[in-house]
Design a protein around this motif. Structure first.
Motif, PDB file in Angstrom:
ATOM      1  N   MET A 297      43.447  68.572 -17.188  1.00 17.28           N
ATOM      2  CA  MET A 297      42.641  69.550 -17.882  1.00 17.28           C
ATOM      3  C   MET A 297      41.957  70.524 -16.912  1.00 17.28           C
ATOM      4  SD  MET A 297      39.985  69.106 -20.886  1.00 17.28           S
ATOM      5  CE  MET A 297      39.858  70.533 -21.886  1.00 17.28           C
ATOM      6  N   ILE A 298      41.571  70.055 -15.734  1.00 14.77           N
ATOM      7  CA  ILE A 298      40.891  70.908 -14.762  1.00 14.77           C
ATOM      8  C   ILE A 298      41.723  72.145 -14.450  1.00 14.77           C
ATOM      9  CG2 ILE A 298      40.090  71.071 -12.370  1.00 14.77           C
ATOM     10  CD1 ILE A 298      39.303  68.117 -12.535  1.00 14.77           C
ATOM     11  N   GLU A 299      43.019  71.973 -14.333  1.00 10.30           N
ATOM     12  CA  GLU A 299      43.883  73.095 -13.958  1.00 10.30           C
ATOM     13  C   GLU A 299      43.941  74.176 -15.033  1.00 10.30           C
ATOM     14  OE1 GLU A 299      46.046  69.726 -15.808  1.00 10.30           O
ATOM     15  OE2 GLU A 299      44.925  69.839 -13.941  1.00 10.30           O
ATOM     16  N   ASN A 300      43.534  73.862 -16.264  1.00 15.08           N
ATOM     17  CA  ASN A 300      43.538  74.844 -17.344  1.00 15.08           C
ATOM     18  C   ASN A 300      42.232  75.635 -17.448  1.00 15.08           C
ATOM     19  OD1 ASN A 300      46.110  74.003 -18.111  1.00 15.08           O
ATOM     20  ND2 ASN A 300      45.294  72.434 -19.466  1.00 15.08           N
ATOM     21  N   LEU A 301      41.266  75.317 -16.603  1.00 19.88           N
ATOM     22  CA  LEU A 301      39.967  75.974 -16.665  1.00 19.88           C
ATOM     23  C   LEU A 301      39.878  77.112 -15.645  1.00 19.88           C
ATOM     24  CD1 LEU A 301      37.668  72.831 -16.961  1.00 19.88           C
ATOM     25  CD2 LEU A 301      38.391  74.355 -18.802  1.00 19.88           C
ATOM     26  N   SER A 302      39.138  78.149 -16.008  1.00 24.68           N
ATOM     27  CA  SER A 302      38.929  79.275 -15.089  1.00 24.68           C
ATOM     28  C   SER A 302      37.915  78.873 -14.025  1.00 24.68           C
ATOM     29  CB  SER A 302      38.413  80.486 -15.865  1.00 24.68           C
ATOM     30  OG  SER A 302      37.079  80.251 -16.311  1.00 24.68           O
ATOM     31  N   THR A 303      37.838  79.664 -12.977  1.00 20.79           N
ATOM     32  CA  THR A 303      36.853  79.374 -11.928  1.00 20.79           C
ATOM     33  C   THR A 303      35.428  79.486 -12.481  1.00 20.79           C
ATOM     34  OG1 THR A 303      36.945  81.665 -11.122  1.00 20.79           O
ATOM     35  CG2 THR A 303      38.348  80.047 -10.009  1.00 20.79           C
TER      36      THR A 303
ATOM     37  N   GLN B 280      29.562  64.321 -23.733  1.00 24.46           N
ATOM     38  CA  GLN B 280      30.061  63.167 -22.977  1.00 24.46           C
ATOM     39  C   GLN B 280      31.406  63.500 -22.326  1.00 24.46           C
ATOM     40  OE1 GLN B 280      28.383  60.410 -22.169  1.00 24.46           O
ATOM     41  NE2 GLN B 280      30.128  59.974 -20.847  1.00 24.46           N
ATOM     42  N   LYS B 281      32.264  64.157 -23.071  1.00 27.93           N
ATOM     43  CA  LYS B 281      33.569  64.594 -22.533  1.00 27.93           C
ATOM     44  C   LYS B 281      33.352  65.551 -21.358  1.00 27.93           C
ATOM     45  CE  LYS B 281      37.604  67.158 -24.262  1.00 27.93           C
ATOM     46  NZ  LYS B 281      38.150  67.856 -25.439  1.00 27.93           N
ATOM     47  N   GLY B 282      32.378  66.438 -21.485  1.00 25.94           N
ATOM     48  CA  GLY B 282      32.057  67.382 -20.418  1.00 25.94           C
ATOM     49  C   GLY B 282      31.521  66.686 -19.178  1.00 25.94           C
ATOM     50  N   ARG B 283      30.706  65.644 -19.387  1.00 24.87           N
ATOM     51  CA  ARG B 283      30.182  64.870 -18.245  1.00 24.87           C
ATOM     52  C   ARG B 283      31.324  64.220 -17.471  1.00 24.87           C
ATOM     53  NH1 ARG B 283      24.489  61.838 -19.183  1.00 24.87           N
ATOM     54  NH2 ARG B 283      23.311  63.656 -19.877  1.00 24.87           N
ATOM     55  N   GLU B 284      32.248  63.634 -18.200  1.00 26.28           N
ATOM     56  CA  GLU B 284      33.377  62.956 -17.546  1.00 26.28           C
ATOM     57  C   GLU B 284      34.209  63.956 -16.743  1.00 26.28           C
ATOM     58  OE1 GLU B 284      35.286  60.937 -20.809  1.00 26.28           O
ATOM     59  OE2 GLU B 284      33.499  59.694 -21.153  1.00 26.28           O
ATOM     60  N   LEU B 285      34.467  65.131 -17.332  1.00 27.44           N
ATOM     61  CA  LEU B 285      35.266  66.134 -16.628  1.00 27.44           C
ATOM     62  C   LEU B 285      34.488  66.705 -15.445  1.00 27.44           C
ATOM     63  CD1 LEU B 285      37.937  67.628 -16.468  1.00 27.44           C
ATOM     64  CD2 LEU B 285      36.954  69.383 -17.936  1.00 27.44           C
ATOM     65  N   SER B 286      33.191  66.946 -15.630  1.00 27.60           N
ATOM     66  CA  SER B 286      32.401  67.501 -14.522  1.00 27.60           C
ATOM     67  C   SER B 286      32.321  66.503 -13.368  1.00 27.60           C
ATOM     68  CB  SER B 286      31.000  67.918 -14.993  1.00 27.60           C
ATOM     69  OG  SER B 286      30.199  66.802 -15.291  1.00 27.60           O
ATOM     70  N   ASP B 287      32.319  65.218 -13.663  1.00 26.31           N
ATOM     71  CA  ASP B 287      32.360  64.204 -12.602  1.00 26.31           C
ATOM     72  C   ASP B 287      33.657  64.338 -11.796  1.00 26.31           C
ATOM     73  OD1 ASP B 287      29.889  63.112 -13.296  1.00 26.31           O
ATOM     74  OD2 ASP B 287      30.765  61.464 -14.458  1.00 26.31           O
ATOM     75  N   SER B 288      34.771  64.540 -12.492  1.00 23.45           N
ATOM     76  CA  SER B 288      36.069  64.698 -11.829  1.00 23.45           C
ATOM     77  C   SER B 288      36.092  65.958 -10.964  1.00 23.45           C
ATOM     78  CB  SER B 288      37.199  64.800 -12.857  1.00 23.45           C
ATOM     79  OG  SER B 288      37.258  63.653 -13.652  1.00 23.45           O
ATOM     80  N   ILE B 289      35.514  67.029 -11.487  1.00 26.38           N
ATOM     81  CA  ILE B 289      35.449  68.287 -10.728  1.00 26.38           C
ATOM     82  C   ILE B 289      34.599  68.081  -9.484  1.00 26.38           C
ATOM     83  CG2 ILE B 289      34.573  70.665 -10.758  1.00 26.38           C
ATOM     84  CD1 ILE B 289      35.198  70.569 -13.865  1.00 26.38           C
TER      85      ILE B 289
END
Length: 158
Positions: A1-7, A97-106
């Protein structure tokens, strides 16, 4: 999912993950104005300028603005990574919660200098009132007061 997000989206998620002045991780950002100005402050560093190449801030009603930020927030909200809560007359942006998990990965893949810069911005801007935030931005970038409707801008116009 990270690769689909803009900077810009990645930067917003990183700012929301970073600890605030009270050392609280995932602290919300107090409103859209704060998100815009925090990204502007980030962009106006050498490293931030390299990272946020898609942003081009222009003087607007309340100082620096780029429509890309609004679109990024709308998209992050639509895909369930952030939530925008209305508190009184203001809006507060926070991670789901989904955003927290993704932001942790970022956060895990960011270089230490990027983490340091994002943390610095969150610590130094997130706790300010909107007026205090505008004061800080206008003092540093008086050229951004040109189209501002804020009374704060008056003392920084030349």
């Amino acid at each position: 999912m990270i690769e689909n997000l803009s900077t810009t989206q990645l930067a917003i998620l990183s700012l929301l993950k970073a600890k605030n002045k009270k050392d609280i991780e995932y602290a919300p950002i107090p409103g859209v104005t704060h998100v815009v100005k925090e990204l502007f402050a980030l962009k106006n560093t050498k490293l931030g300028n390299e990272l946020l190449d898609e942003l081009n801030f222009e003087p607007d009603n309340f100082g620096p603005f780029d429509e890309t930020v609004s679109a990024a927030l709308e998209d992050l909200n639509a895909i369930g990574l952030i939530r925008v809560d209305t508190i009184g007359s203001s809006r507060q942006i926070q991670l789901t919660q989904k955003g927290r998990e993704l932001s942790d990965s970022i956060w895990d893949v960011l270089d230490d200098d990027v983490k340091g810069l994002v943390s610095y911005i969150k610590i130094n801007f997130n706790n300010l009132s909107t007026e205090g935030l505008l004061n800080k931005i206008y003092a540093l970038y008086p050229e951004m007061t040109v189209n501002s409707k804020s009374r704060v801008a008056l003392k920084y116009r030349h």
